[in-house]
Design an enzyme around this catalytic site. Structure first.
Site, PDB file in Angstrom:
ATOM      1  N   ARG A   1      41.304  45.378  27.175  1.00 53.28           N
ATOM      2  CA  ARG A   1      40.508  45.096  28.362  1.00 53.28           C
ATOM      3  C   ARG A   1      39.377  46.095  28.543  1.00 53.28           C
ATOM      4  O   ARG A   1      38.622  46.006  29.505  1.00 53.28           O
ATOM      5  CB  ARG A   1      41.433  45.214  29.560  1.00 53.28           C
ATOM      6  CG  ARG A   1      41.368  44.057  30.516  1.00 53.28           C
ATOM      7  CD  ARG A   1      42.570  44.224  31.407  1.00 53.28           C
ATOM      8  NE  ARG A   1      42.563  43.434  32.563  1.00 53.28           N
ATOM      9  CZ  ARG A   1      43.395  42.423  32.755  1.00 53.28           C
ATOM     10  NH1 ARG A   1      44.215  42.034  31.792  1.00 53.28           N
ATOM     11  NH2 ARG A   1      43.396  41.801  33.894  1.00 53.28           N
TER      12      ARG A   1
ATOM     13  N   ARG B   1      51.413  36.007  43.431  1.00 53.15           N
ATOM     14  CA  ARG B   1      51.235  37.416  43.068  1.00 53.15           C
ATOM     15  C   ARG B   1      50.542  38.190  44.191  1.00 53.15           C
ATOM     16  O   ARG B   1      49.628  37.681  44.818  1.00 53.15           O
ATOM     17  CB  ARG B   1      50.399  37.504  41.771  1.00 53.15           C
ATOM     18  CG  ARG B   1      51.272  37.531  40.536  1.00 53.15           C
ATOM     19  CD  ARG B   1      50.519  37.373  39.253  1.00 53.15           C
ATOM     20  NE  ARG B   1      49.328  38.187  39.081  1.00 53.15           N
ATOM     21  CZ  ARG B   1      48.578  38.176  37.981  1.00 53.15           C
ATOM     22  NH1 ARG B   1      48.923  37.397  36.961  1.00 53.15           N
ATOM     23  NH2 ARG B   1      47.504  38.921  37.882  1.00 53.15           N
TER      24      ARG B   1
ATOM     25  N   ARG C   1      47.689  29.366  42.664  1.00 50.73           N
ATOM     26  CA  ARG C   1      48.663  29.664  41.593  1.00 50.73           C
ATOM     27  C   ARG C   1      50.021  30.076  42.169  1.00 50.73           C
ATOM     28  O   ARG C   1      50.099  30.857  43.114  1.00 50.73           O
ATOM     29  CB  ARG C   1      48.133  30.791  40.706  1.00 50.73           C
ATOM     30  CG  ARG C   1      49.193  31.278  39.706  1.00 50.73           C
ATOM     31  CD  ARG C   1      48.640  32.164  38.655  1.00 50.73           C
ATOM     32  NE  ARG C   1      48.152  33.425  39.172  1.00 50.73           N
ATOM     33  CZ  ARG C   1      47.576  34.357  38.412  1.00 50.73           C
ATOM     34  NH1 ARG C   1      47.421  34.139  37.118  1.00 50.73           N
ATOM     35  NH2 ARG C   1      47.150  35.477  38.943  1.00 50.73           N
TER      36      ARG C   1
ATOM     37  N   ARG D   1      39.040  42.206  41.195  1.00 52.06           N
ATOM     38  CA  ARG D   1      39.450  41.995  39.796  1.00 52.06           C
ATOM     39  C   ARG D   1      38.309  41.362  39.001  1.00 52.06           C
ATOM     40  O   ARG D   1      38.075  41.723  37.841  1.00 52.06           O
ATOM     41  CB  ARG D   1      40.704  41.110  39.737  1.00 52.06           C
ATOM     42  CG  ARG D   1      41.978  41.879  40.064  1.00 52.06           C
ATOM     43  CD  ARG D   1      43.133  40.956  40.426  1.00 52.06           C
ATOM     44  NE  ARG D   1      43.461  40.005  39.399  1.00 52.06           N
ATOM     45  CZ  ARG D   1      44.125  38.865  39.614  1.00 52.06           C
ATOM     46  NH1 ARG D   1      44.524  38.551  40.824  1.00 52.06           N
ATOM     47  NH2 ARG D   1      44.388  38.056  38.616  1.00 52.06           N
TER      48      ARG D   1
ATOM     49  N   LYS E   1      44.369  32.365  30.714  1.00 55.28           N
ATOM     50  CA  LYS E   1      44.856  33.080  29.514  1.00 55.28           C
ATOM     51  C   LYS E   1      46.385  32.936  29.380  1.00 55.28           C
ATOM     52  O   LYS E   1      46.887  32.634  28.298  1.00 55.28           O
ATOM     53  CB  LYS E   1      44.482  34.576  29.582  1.00 55.28           C
ATOM     54  CG  LYS E   1      42.985  34.838  29.670  1.00 55.28           C
ATOM     55  CD  LYS E   1      42.671  36.325  29.702  1.00 55.28           C
ATOM     56  CE  LYS E   1      43.226  37.068  30.888  1.00 55.28           C
ATOM     57  NZ  LYS E   1      42.677  36.664  32.207  1.00 55.28           N
TER      58      LYS E   1
HETATM   59  P1  AP5 Z   1      46.563  31.687  34.429  1.00 57.38           P
HETATM   60  O1  AP5 Z   1      46.948  31.095  33.136  1.00 57.38           O
HETATM   61  O2  AP5 Z   1      47.616  32.358  35.227  1.00 57.38           O
HETATM   62  O3  AP5 Z   1      45.268  32.602  34.288  1.00 57.38           O
HETATM   63  P2  AP5 Z   1      45.091  34.077  33.668  1.00 57.38           P
HETATM   64  O4  AP5 Z   1      43.810  34.083  32.944  1.00 57.38           O
HETATM   65  O5  AP5 Z   1      46.319  34.480  32.952  1.00 57.38           O
HETATM   66  O6  AP5 Z   1      44.919  34.870  35.032  1.00 57.38           O
HETATM   67  P3  AP5 Z   1      45.508  36.302  35.468  1.00 57.38           P
HETATM   68  O7  AP5 Z   1      45.300  36.401  36.940  1.00 57.38           O
HETATM   69  O8  AP5 Z   1      46.898  36.496  34.965  1.00 57.38           O
HETATM   70  O9  AP5 Z   1      44.546  37.241  34.725  1.00 57.38           O
HETATM   71  P4  AP5 Z   1      44.343  38.728  34.919  1.00 57.38           P
HETATM   72  O10 AP5 Z   1      43.687  39.089  33.666  1.00 57.38           O
HETATM   73  O11 AP5 Z   1      43.616  39.099  36.158  1.00 57.38           O
HETATM   74  O12 AP5 Z   1      45.824  39.285  35.208  1.00 57.38           O
HETATM   75  P5  AP5 Z   1      46.819  40.177  34.373  1.00 57.38           P
HETATM   76  O13 AP5 Z   1      48.182  39.795  34.718  1.00 57.38           O
HETATM   77  O14 AP5 Z   1      46.412  40.222  32.960  1.00 57.38           O
HETATM   78  O15 AP5 Z   1      45.917  30.487  35.299  1.00 57.38           O
HETATM   79  C1  AP5 Z   1      45.464  30.708  36.619  1.00 57.38           C
HETATM   80  C2  AP5 Z   1      45.758  29.455  37.460  1.00 57.38           C
HETATM   81  O16 AP5 Z   1      44.928  28.394  37.008  1.00 57.38           O
HETATM   82  C3  AP5 Z   1      47.186  28.921  37.345  1.00 57.38           C
HETATM   83  O17 AP5 Z   1      47.571  28.393  38.587  1.00 57.38           O
HETATM   84  C4  AP5 Z   1      47.087  27.805  36.281  1.00 57.38           C
HETATM   85  O18 AP5 Z   1      48.067  26.798  36.455  1.00 57.38           O
HETATM   86  C5  AP5 Z   1      45.679  27.288  36.540  1.00 57.38           C
HETATM   87  N1  AP5 Z   1      44.990  26.820  35.343  1.00 57.38           N
HETATM   88  C6  AP5 Z   1      44.984  27.405  34.122  1.00 57.38           C
HETATM   89  N2  AP5 Z   1      44.188  26.738  33.282  1.00 57.38           N
HETATM   90  C7  AP5 Z   1      43.659  25.712  33.996  1.00 57.38           C
HETATM   91  C8  AP5 Z   1      42.763  24.655  33.658  1.00 57.38           C
HETATM   92  N3  AP5 Z   1      42.224  24.543  32.431  1.00 57.38           N
HETATM   93  N4  AP5 Z   1      42.439  23.759  34.622  1.00 57.38           N
HETATM   94  C9  AP5 Z   1      42.977  23.873  35.865  1.00 57.38           C
HETATM   95  N5  AP5 Z   1      43.842  24.833  36.231  1.00 57.38           N
HETATM   96  C10 AP5 Z   1      44.182  25.747  35.298  1.00 57.38           C
HETATM   97  O19 AP5 Z   1      46.513  41.635  34.972  1.00 57.38           O
HETATM   98  C11 AP5 Z   1      46.884  41.963  36.279  1.00 57.38           C
HETATM   99  C12 AP5 Z   1      46.590  43.447  36.532  1.00 57.38           C
HETATM  100  O20 AP5 Z   1      47.383  44.248  35.630  1.00 57.38           O
HETATM  101  C13 AP5 Z   1      45.143  43.891  36.272  1.00 57.38           C
HETATM  102  O21 AP5 Z   1      44.329  43.674  37.408  1.00 57.38           O
HETATM  103  C14 AP5 Z   1      45.339  45.375  35.962  1.00 57.38           C
HETATM  104  O22 AP5 Z   1      45.559  46.102  37.144  1.00 57.38           O
HETATM  105  C15 AP5 Z   1      46.635  45.383  35.164  1.00 57.38           C
HETATM  106  N6  AP5 Z   1      46.399  45.226  33.714  1.00 57.38           N
HETATM  107  C16 AP5 Z   1      46.820  44.196  32.922  1.00 57.38           C
HETATM  108  N7  AP5 Z   1      46.430  44.369  31.652  1.00 57.38           N
HETATM  109  C17 AP5 Z   1      45.732  45.540  31.631  1.00 57.38           C
HETATM  110  C18 AP5 Z   1      45.050  46.250  30.610  1.00 57.38           C
HETATM  111  N8  AP5 Z   1      44.991  45.784  29.339  1.00 57.38           N
HETATM  112  N9  AP5 Z   1      44.450  47.409  30.936  1.00 57.38           N
HETATM  113  C19 AP5 Z   1      44.498  47.905  32.192  1.00 57.38           C
HETATM  114  N10 AP5 Z   1      45.103  47.273  33.228  1.00 57.38           N
HETATM  115  C20 AP5 Z   1      45.725  46.082  32.936  1.00 57.38           C
HETATM  116 MG    MG Z   2      47.791  35.974  33.229  1.00 54.64          MG
END
Ligand code: AP5
Ligand code: MG
Length: 225
Positions: free
Chosen positions: A90, A162, A129, A173, A15
Protein backbone atom coordinates in the site's frame (compact mmCIF):
# COMPACT_ATOMS: atom_id res chain seq x y z
CA UNK A 1 6.85 -21.43 -10.08
CA UNK A 2 4.53 -19.68 -7.63
CA UNK A 3 2.02 -17.04 -8.79
CA UNK A 4 1.65 -13.79 -6.86
CA UNK A 5 -1.18 -11.42 -7.74
CA UNK A 6 -1.47 -7.96 -6.17
CA UNK A 7 -4.99 -6.49 -6.25
CA UNK A 8 -4.62 -2.73 -6.31
CA UNK A 9 -7.47 -0.25 -5.91
CA UNK A 10 -9.18 2.23 -3.60
CA UNK A 11 -11.22 1.37 -0.49
CA UNK A 12 -14.54 -0.25 -1.37
CA UNK A 13 -13.75 -0.98 -5.01
CA UNK A 14 -14.14 -4.74 -4.49
CA UNK A 15 -10.65 -6.09 -3.77
CA UNK A 16 -11.86 -8.45 -1.03
CA UNK A 17 -14.88 -9.60 -3.04
CA UNK A 18 -12.74 -10.34 -6.08
CA UNK A 19 -9.95 -11.96 -4.08
CA UNK A 20 -12.50 -14.41 -2.61
CA UNK A 21 -13.77 -15.23 -6.12
CA UNK A 22 -10.27 -15.61 -7.56
CA UNK A 23 -9.16 -17.80 -4.66
CA UNK A 24 -12.17 -20.08 -5.26
CA UNK A 25 -11.36 -20.28 -8.98
CA UNK A 26 -7.59 -20.68 -8.78
CA UNK A 27 -6.92 -22.38 -5.45
CA UNK A 28 -4.46 -19.61 -4.56
CA UNK A 29 -4.56 -18.32 -0.97
CA UNK A 30 -6.23 -14.94 -0.35
CA UNK A 31 -4.16 -12.72 1.94
CA UNK A 32 -5.81 -9.49 3.09
CA UNK A 33 -3.65 -7.27 5.30
CA UNK A 34 -6.84 -5.59 6.59
CA UNK A 35 -8.29 -8.99 7.59
CA UNK A 36 -5.03 -9.94 9.32
CA UNK A 37 -5.18 -6.70 11.34
CA UNK A 38 -8.87 -7.28 12.18
CA UNK A 39 -8.02 -10.82 13.34
CA UNK A 40 -5.37 -9.36 15.63
CA UNK A 41 -7.85 -6.80 16.97
CA UNK A 42 -10.37 -9.58 17.66
CA UNK A 43 -7.71 -11.61 19.49
CA UNK A 44 -6.62 -8.50 21.44
CA UNK A 45 -2.95 -8.87 20.52
CA UNK A 46 -0.41 -6.09 20.89
CA UNK A 47 -0.31 -5.73 17.09
CA UNK A 48 -4.11 -5.51 17.08
CA UNK A 49 -4.05 -2.66 19.63
CA UNK A 50 -1.47 -0.76 17.59
CA UNK A 51 -3.29 -1.34 14.28
CA UNK A 52 -6.64 -0.24 15.72
CA UNK A 53 -5.23 3.15 16.71
CA UNK A 54 -4.48 3.82 13.01
CA UNK A 55 -7.43 2.00 11.41
CA UNK A 56 -10.02 3.90 13.49
CA UNK A 57 -8.73 7.13 11.93
CA UNK A 58 -8.50 5.71 8.42
CA UNK A 59 -4.69 6.05 8.49
CA UNK A 60 -2.19 3.42 7.37
CA UNK A 61 -0.52 1.18 9.94
CA UNK A 62 3.28 1.77 9.89
CA UNK A 63 5.20 -0.06 7.15
CA UNK A 64 7.54 -2.04 9.41
CA UNK A 65 4.86 -3.87 11.39
CA UNK A 66 2.70 -4.37 8.28
CA UNK A 67 5.56 -5.89 6.28
CA UNK A 68 6.54 -8.18 9.17
CA UNK A 69 2.94 -9.43 9.49
CA UNK A 70 2.56 -10.20 5.76
CA UNK A 71 6.02 -11.77 5.60
CA UNK A 72 5.01 -14.16 8.34
CA UNK A 73 1.81 -15.10 6.51
CA UNK A 74 3.51 -15.59 3.13
CA UNK A 75 6.07 -17.90 4.68
CA UNK A 76 3.38 -20.41 5.68
CA UNK A 77 3.25 -23.67 3.67
CA UNK A 78 -0.22 -23.00 2.22
CA UNK A 79 1.31 -20.12 0.18
CA UNK A 80 3.72 -22.42 -1.66
CA UNK A 81 1.79 -22.07 -4.95
CA UNK A 82 1.54 -18.30 -4.48
CA UNK A 83 -1.07 -15.88 -3.18
CA UNK A 84 -3.61 -13.21 -4.03
CA UNK A 85 -2.59 -10.11 -2.08
CA UNK A 86 -5.44 -7.74 -1.18
CA UNK A 87 -4.58 -4.40 0.43
CA UNK A 88 -0.83 -5.04 0.41
CA UNK A 89 1.44 -3.43 -0.69
CA UNK A 90 0.00 0.00 0.00
CA UNK A 91 3.09 2.21 -0.10
CA UNK A 92 6.25 2.23 -2.24
CA UNK A 93 8.22 1.04 0.83
CA UNK A 94 5.90 -1.98 1.16
CA UNK A 95 6.18 -2.70 -2.59
CA UNK A 96 9.97 -2.77 -2.39
CA UNK A 97 9.82 -4.98 0.70
CA UNK A 98 7.45 -7.38 -1.09
CA UNK A 99 9.74 -7.61 -4.06
CA UNK A 100 12.71 -8.51 -1.80
CA UNK A 101 10.60 -10.98 0.13
CA UNK A 102 9.37 -12.80 -2.98
CA UNK A 103 12.88 -12.87 -4.42
CA UNK A 104 13.77 -14.83 -1.28
CA UNK A 105 11.12 -17.39 -2.33
CA UNK A 106 12.51 -17.30 -5.91
CA UNK A 107 9.30 -15.55 -7.00
CA UNK A 108 8.04 -12.17 -8.13
CA UNK A 109 4.78 -10.22 -8.42
CA UNK A 110 3.24 -11.60 -11.63
CA UNK A 111 0.14 -9.45 -12.16
CA UNK A 112 -1.22 -6.25 -10.68
CA UNK A 113 -4.87 -5.81 -11.61
CA UNK A 114 -5.81 -2.21 -10.78
CA UNK A 115 -9.55 -2.09 -10.11
CA UNK A 116 -10.94 1.43 -10.13
CA UNK A 117 -14.17 3.37 -9.54
CA UNK A 118 -15.14 6.95 -8.63
CA UNK A 119 -15.21 8.05 -4.96
CA UNK A 120 -19.00 8.47 -5.19
CA UNK A 121 -19.36 4.74 -6.03
CA UNK A 122 -16.88 3.75 -3.30
CA UNK A 123 -18.67 5.73 -0.60
CA UNK A 124 -22.04 4.24 -1.51
CA UNK A 125 -20.68 0.67 -1.58
CA UNK A 126 -19.00 1.04 1.81
CA UNK A 127 -22.10 2.47 3.47
CA UNK A 128 -24.09 -0.57 2.22
CA UNK A 129 -21.45 -3.20 3.09
CA UNK A 130 -22.03 -5.90 5.72
CA UNK A 131 -19.42 -8.49 6.72
CA UNK A 132 -19.69 -11.92 8.28
CA UNK A 133 -18.43 -12.00 11.86
CA UNK A 134 -16.64 -15.38 11.69
CA UNK A 135 -14.94 -15.53 8.30
CA UNK A 136 -15.24 -12.06 6.78
CA UNK A 137 -17.49 -12.98 3.83
CA UNK A 138 -18.59 -9.76 2.14
CA UNK A 139 -22.14 -8.62 1.35
CA UNK A 140 -23.87 -5.49 0.16
CA UNK A 141 -27.48 -4.72 0.93
CA UNK A 142 -27.95 -3.39 -2.62
CA UNK A 143 -25.57 -5.22 -4.96
CA UNK A 144 -24.94 -8.52 -3.14
CA UNK A 145 -27.51 -9.10 -0.38
CA UNK A 146 -27.51 -12.19 1.87
CA UNK A 147 -30.43 -14.60 1.43
CA UNK A 148 -31.48 -14.01 5.06
CA UNK A 149 -31.11 -10.43 6.35
CA UNK A 150 -28.24 -10.07 8.83
CA UNK A 151 -26.92 -13.65 8.37
CA UNK A 152 -24.04 -15.02 6.28
CA UNK A 153 -25.20 -17.38 3.49
CA UNK A 154 -22.08 -19.51 3.88
CA UNK A 155 -21.76 -20.04 7.64
CA UNK A 156 -24.92 -18.50 9.14
CA UNK A 157 -22.95 -16.11 11.36
CA UNK A 158 -24.02 -12.56 12.21
CA UNK A 159 -23.26 -9.74 9.73
CA UNK A 160 -21.76 -6.47 11.02
CA UNK A 161 -20.60 -3.11 9.64
CA UNK A 162 -16.91 -2.21 9.97
CA UNK A 163 -16.03 0.61 12.41
CA UNK A 164 -13.96 2.29 9.69
CA UNK A 165 -16.92 2.40 7.28
CA UNK A 166 -18.33 5.48 9.07
CA UNK A 167 -18.66 8.38 6.60
CA UNK A 168 -15.83 10.55 8.02
CA UNK A 169 -13.37 7.66 8.21
CA UNK A 170 -14.20 6.52 4.66
CA UNK A 171 -13.44 10.02 3.33
CA UNK A 172 -10.04 9.94 5.02
CA UNK A 173 -9.30 6.40 3.76
CA UNK A 174 -9.93 7.57 0.19
CA UNK A 175 -7.66 10.61 0.73
CA UNK A 176 -4.90 8.43 2.25
CA UNK A 177 -5.23 6.03 -0.70
CA UNK A 178 -4.80 8.90 -3.19
CA UNK A 179 -1.75 10.25 -1.37
CA UNK A 180 0.10 7.09 -0.29
CA UNK A 181 -1.11 4.13 -2.39
CA UNK A 182 -1.93 5.61 -5.80
CA UNK A 183 1.82 6.08 -6.58
CA UNK A 184 1.93 2.27 -6.91
CA UNK A 185 -0.10 2.56 -10.12
CA UNK A 186 2.87 4.17 -11.89
CA UNK A 187 5.32 1.91 -10.04
CA UNK A 188 3.72 -1.30 -11.36
CA UNK A 189 2.90 0.22 -14.76
CA UNK A 190 6.62 0.90 -15.09
CA UNK A 191 7.25 -2.81 -14.48
CA UNK A 192 4.68 -3.75 -17.15
CA UNK A 193 2.56 -5.60 -14.58
CA UNK A 194 -0.43 -3.28 -14.28
CA UNK A 195 -3.74 -4.20 -15.91
CA UNK A 196 -6.64 -1.75 -15.53
CA UNK A 197 -10.06 -3.18 -14.74
CA UNK A 198 -13.31 -1.20 -14.66
CA UNK A 199 -14.59 -1.74 -11.10
CA UNK A 200 -18.00 -0.24 -11.83
CA UNK A 201 -19.09 -3.40 -13.69
CA UNK A 202 -21.19 -6.01 -11.85
CA UNK A 203 -19.20 -8.32 -9.53
CA UNK A 204 -19.27 -11.33 -11.94
CA UNK A 205 -18.06 -9.21 -14.88
CA UNK A 206 -15.10 -7.93 -12.85
CA UNK A 207 -14.26 -11.53 -11.88
CA UNK A 208 -14.43 -12.61 -15.55
CA UNK A 209 -12.14 -9.73 -16.55
CA UNK A 210 -9.63 -10.68 -13.84
CA UNK A 211 -9.65 -14.35 -14.77
CA UNK A 212 -9.12 -13.55 -18.41
CA UNK A 213 -6.15 -11.30 -17.58
CA UNK A 214 -4.62 -13.97 -15.37
CA UNK A 215 -5.19 -16.82 -17.83
CA UNK A 216 -3.70 -14.82 -20.68
CA UNK A 217 -0.48 -14.30 -18.79
CA UNK A 218 -0.52 -17.71 -17.25
CA UNK A 219 0.85 -19.98 -19.96
CA UNK A 220 3.45 -22.28 -18.48
CA UNK A 221 2.54 -21.58 -14.85
CA UNK A 222 1.03 -24.33 -12.74
CA UNK A 223 -2.01 -23.77 -10.54
CA UNK A 224 -3.49 -26.07 -7.98
CA UNK A 225 -6.91 -25.99 -9.73
P1 AP5 B 1 -15.07 -5.04 -0.89
O1 AP5 B 1 -14.78 -6.23 -1.70
O2 AP5 B 1 -15.24 -5.22 0.58
O3 AP5 B 1 -14.06 -3.85 -1.21
P2 AP5 B 1 -12.51 -3.65 -0.79
O4 AP5 B 1 -11.83 -3.06 -1.95
O5 AP5 B 1 -11.98 -4.90 -0.20
O6 AP5 B 1 -12.73 -2.53 0.31
P3 AP5 B 1 -12.01 -2.34 1.74
O7 AP5 B 1 -12.82 -1.32 2.47
O8 AP5 B 1 -11.80 -3.65 2.42
O9 AP5 B 1 -10.66 -1.75 1.30
P4 AP5 B 1 -9.62 -1.07 2.16
O10 AP5 B 1 -8.44 -1.16 1.29
O11 AP5 B 1 -9.98 0.30 2.61
O12 AP5 B 1 -9.63 -1.90 3.53
P5 AP5 B 1 -8.61 -2.90 4.20
O13 AP5 B 1 -9.36 -3.87 4.98
O14 AP5 B 1 -7.62 -3.36 3.21
O15 AP5 B 1 -16.41 -4.38 -1.50
C1 AP5 B 1 -16.99 -3.22 -0.93
C2 AP5 B 1 -18.52 -3.33 -1.03
O16 AP5 B 1 -18.90 -3.23 -2.39
C3 AP5 B 1 -19.10 -4.65 -0.54
O17 AP5 B 1 -20.35 -4.40 0.06
C4 AP5 B 1 -19.28 -5.48 -1.83
O18 AP5 B 1 -20.32 -6.43 -1.73
C5 AP5 B 1 -19.58 -4.39 -2.84
N1 AP5 B 1 -19.07 -4.66 -4.18
C6 AP5 B 1 -17.86 -5.18 -4.51
N2 AP5 B 1 -17.71 -5.22 -5.83
C7 AP5 B 1 -18.84 -4.69 -6.36
C8 AP5 B 1 -19.28 -4.48 -7.70
N3 AP5 B 1 -18.50 -4.78 -8.76
N4 AP5 B 1 -20.50 -3.93 -7.90
C9 AP5 B 1 -21.28 -3.62 -6.83
N5 AP5 B 1 -20.93 -3.82 -5.55
C10 AP5 B 1 -19.72 -4.35 -5.32
O19 AP5 B 1 -7.82 -1.91 5.19
C11 AP5 B 1 -8.45 -1.38 6.32
C12 AP5 B 1 -7.42 -0.59 7.14
O20 AP5 B 1 -6.39 -1.49 7.60
C13 AP5 B 1 -6.67 0.51 6.39
O21 AP5 B 1 -7.39 1.73 6.39
C14 AP5 B 1 -5.38 0.60 7.21
O22 AP5 B 1 -5.60 1.30 8.41
C15 AP5 B 1 -5.10 -0.86 7.56
N6 AP5 B 1 -4.28 -1.53 6.54
C16 AP5 B 1 -4.64 -2.59 5.76
N7 AP5 B 1 -3.65 -2.96 4.93
C17 AP5 B 1 -2.62 -2.10 5.19
C18 AP5 B 1 -1.33 -1.94 4.63
N8 AP5 B 1 -0.88 -2.74 3.64
N9 AP5 B 1 -0.54 -0.97 5.13
C19 AP5 B 1 -0.95 -0.16 6.13
N10 AP5 B 1 -2.19 -0.23 6.69
C20 AP5 B 1 -3.02 -1.21 6.21
MG1 MG C 1 -11.27 -5.47 1.71
Amino acid sequence: MATYIVLLGPPGVGKGTQAENLAAQTGLIHISSGDLFRENIKNQTELGRLAKSFMDKGELVPDDVTVAMVKDRLARPDCKAGAILDGFPRTPVQAEALSRLLAGFKGDVNFVPFINADPRVLIERLSDRWICRTQGHIYNIKSNPPRVAGRCDLDGSELYQRDDDKAGTVTNRIKVYAEQTAPLIAYYRGQNKLVEIDGTQPIEKVTDALLSVIRKGQAGMSWSK
